[in-house]
Design a protein around this motif. Structure first.
Motif, short mmCIF file in Angstrom:
data_model
loop_
_atom_site.label_atom_id
_atom_site.label_comp_id
_atom_site.label_asym_id
_atom_site.label_seq_id
_atom_site.Cartn_x
_atom_site.Cartn_y
_atom_site.Cartn_z
N ARG A 25 -4.99 10.71 -3.56
CA ARG A 25 -3.60 10.92 -3.18
C ARG A 25 -2.98 12.16 -3.81
NH1 ARG A 25 -0.57 7.10 -2.48
NH2 ARG A 25 -2.10 5.45 -2.47
N SER A 30 -1.87 12.62 3.23
CA SER A 30 -1.63 11.20 2.98
C SER A 30 -2.83 10.35 3.36
CB SER A 30 -0.41 10.76 3.79
OG SER A 30 -0.72 10.79 5.18
N ASP A 63 0.56 3.65 3.25
CA ASP A 63 0.66 4.55 2.10
C ASP A 63 1.32 3.84 0.91
OD1 ASP A 63 -0.40 7.06 1.74
OD2 ASP A 63 1.25 8.13 2.68
N GLU A 67 0.24 2.91 -3.27
CA GLU A 67 0.88 3.78 -4.25
C GLU A 67 0.81 3.13 -5.62
OE1 GLU A 67 4.85 4.52 -2.94
OE2 GLU A 67 4.22 6.12 -1.60
N ASP A 95 -9.32 3.56 -4.03
CA ASP A 95 -9.29 4.84 -3.31
C ASP A 95 -10.53 5.11 -2.47
OD1 ASP A 95 -6.75 5.37 -4.29
OD2 ASP A 95 -7.51 6.44 -6.03
#
Length: 113
Positions: A25, A30, A63, A67, A95
Protein backbone atom coordinates in the motif's frame (compact mmCIF):
# COMPACT_ATOMS: atom_id res chain seq x y z
CA UNK A 1 5.70 -6.53 -5.83
CA UNK A 2 4.82 -3.26 -7.45
CA UNK A 3 7.49 -1.41 -9.36
CA UNK A 4 6.23 1.74 -10.97
CA UNK A 5 3.36 0.68 -13.20
CA UNK A 6 4.64 -2.90 -13.54
CA UNK A 7 2.99 -5.65 -11.52
CA UNK A 8 5.11 -8.74 -10.88
CA UNK A 9 3.68 -12.05 -9.81
CA UNK A 10 5.46 -13.57 -6.87
CA UNK A 11 4.48 -17.09 -7.76
CA UNK A 12 2.16 -19.56 -9.36
CA UNK A 13 1.08 -22.86 -7.84
CA UNK A 14 0.01 -25.26 -10.60
CA UNK A 15 -1.45 -27.72 -8.08
CA UNK A 16 -4.03 -25.12 -7.02
CA UNK A 17 -4.01 -23.04 -10.23
CA UNK A 18 -3.38 -19.88 -8.21
CA UNK A 19 -1.23 -16.87 -9.00
CA UNK A 20 0.07 -14.85 -6.06
CA UNK A 21 1.18 -11.27 -5.87
CA UNK A 22 2.26 -9.00 -3.07
CA UNK A 23 0.41 -5.75 -2.54
CA UNK A 24 2.30 -2.86 -0.98
CA UNK A 25 0.00 0.00 0.00
CA UNK A 26 3.00 2.32 0.24
CA UNK A 27 3.47 2.10 -3.55
CA UNK A 28 1.68 4.04 -6.23
CA UNK A 29 -1.78 2.48 -6.48
CA UNK A 30 -4.63 1.21 -4.36
CA UNK A 31 -5.57 -2.38 -3.58
CA UNK A 32 -8.49 -2.37 -6.08
CA UNK A 33 -6.17 -1.13 -8.84
CA UNK A 34 -3.61 -3.81 -7.94
CA UNK A 35 -6.33 -6.45 -8.35
CA UNK A 36 -7.36 -5.12 -11.76
CA UNK A 37 -3.72 -4.92 -12.87
CA UNK A 38 -3.21 -8.52 -11.68
CA UNK A 39 -6.15 -9.71 -13.79
CA UNK A 40 -4.84 -7.69 -16.74
CA UNK A 41 -1.41 -9.29 -16.41
CA UNK A 42 -2.94 -12.77 -16.37
CA UNK A 43 -5.26 -12.22 -19.32
CA UNK A 44 -2.97 -10.08 -21.43
CA UNK A 45 -5.66 -7.39 -21.60
CA UNK A 46 -5.27 -3.73 -20.77
CA UNK A 47 -6.60 -2.80 -17.33
CA UNK A 48 -8.99 -0.35 -19.00
CA UNK A 49 -10.58 -3.24 -20.96
CA UNK A 50 -11.57 -5.13 -17.80
CA UNK A 51 -14.96 -4.39 -16.22
CA UNK A 52 -14.86 -2.04 -13.24
CA UNK A 53 -14.21 -3.75 -9.92
CA UNK A 54 -17.07 -1.80 -8.35
CA UNK A 55 -19.48 -4.05 -10.26
CA UNK A 56 -18.73 -6.81 -7.72
CA UNK A 57 -17.24 -5.17 -4.62
CA UNK A 58 -17.05 -1.69 -3.14
CA UNK A 59 -13.43 -0.63 -3.85
CA UNK A 60 -13.36 1.93 -1.03
CA UNK A 61 -14.62 -0.63 1.48
CA UNK A 62 -12.07 -3.16 0.23
CA UNK A 63 -9.26 -0.65 0.68
CA UNK A 64 -10.53 0.34 4.14
CA UNK A 65 -10.84 -3.28 5.24
CA UNK A 66 -7.08 -3.78 5.03
CA UNK A 67 -5.88 -0.34 6.11
CA UNK A 68 -3.78 -0.31 9.29
CA UNK A 69 -5.80 -0.05 12.50
CA UNK A 70 -3.58 2.81 13.65
CA UNK A 71 -0.34 4.34 12.50
CA UNK A 72 2.37 1.65 12.47
CA UNK A 73 -0.18 -0.98 13.53
CA UNK A 74 -0.92 -3.34 10.63
CA UNK A 75 -3.91 -5.67 10.66
CA UNK A 76 -2.57 -9.10 11.60
CA UNK A 77 -5.48 -11.21 10.34
CA UNK A 78 -8.16 -11.08 7.73
CA UNK A 79 -9.22 -12.40 4.37
CA UNK A 80 -11.89 -11.47 1.87
CA UNK A 81 -12.78 -13.49 -1.23
CA UNK A 82 -14.98 -12.67 -4.20
CA UNK A 83 -15.44 -13.56 -7.85
CA UNK A 84 -14.39 -11.03 -10.44
CA UNK A 85 -14.11 -11.37 -14.21
CA UNK A 86 -14.25 -15.18 -13.96
CA UNK A 87 -11.51 -15.39 -11.32
CA UNK A 88 -11.75 -16.19 -7.61
CA UNK A 89 -9.88 -13.39 -5.83
CA UNK A 90 -8.69 -13.68 -2.22
CA UNK A 91 -7.07 -10.75 -0.45
CA UNK A 92 -5.24 -11.36 2.82
CA UNK A 93 -4.28 -8.94 5.58
CA UNK A 94 -0.70 -10.11 5.03
CA UNK A 95 -0.79 -8.10 1.74
CA UNK A 96 -1.04 -11.16 -0.49
CA UNK A 97 -3.50 -11.22 -3.37
CA UNK A 98 -4.34 -14.71 -4.63
CA UNK A 99 -5.97 -15.09 -8.04
CA UNK A 100 -7.42 -18.54 -8.68
CA UNK A 101 -7.48 -19.22 -12.41
CA UNK A 102 -9.10 -22.67 -12.38
CA UNK A 103 -12.53 -21.49 -13.55
CA UNK A 104 -11.42 -18.56 -15.66
CA UNK A 105 -11.75 -18.66 -19.42
CA UNK A 106 -8.73 -16.91 -20.92
CA UNK A 107 -5.82 -17.50 -23.26
CA UNK A 108 -3.25 -19.85 -21.73
CA UNK A 109 -0.35 -17.71 -22.98
CA UNK A 110 -0.47 -15.57 -19.86
CA UNK A 111 2.58 -14.94 -17.68
CA UNK A 112 2.88 -17.59 -14.98
CA UNK A 113 6.04 -17.83 -12.94
Amino acid sequence: MNRGNQLDFVGYDPSTDEAYLIYDREKDYSLPIAIVKGIAALTGEQAEEIPPLHSVVNPDALDALFEPLAEENERPLGKVSFEYYGFEISVYASDVICINTSRADFDSDHPRS
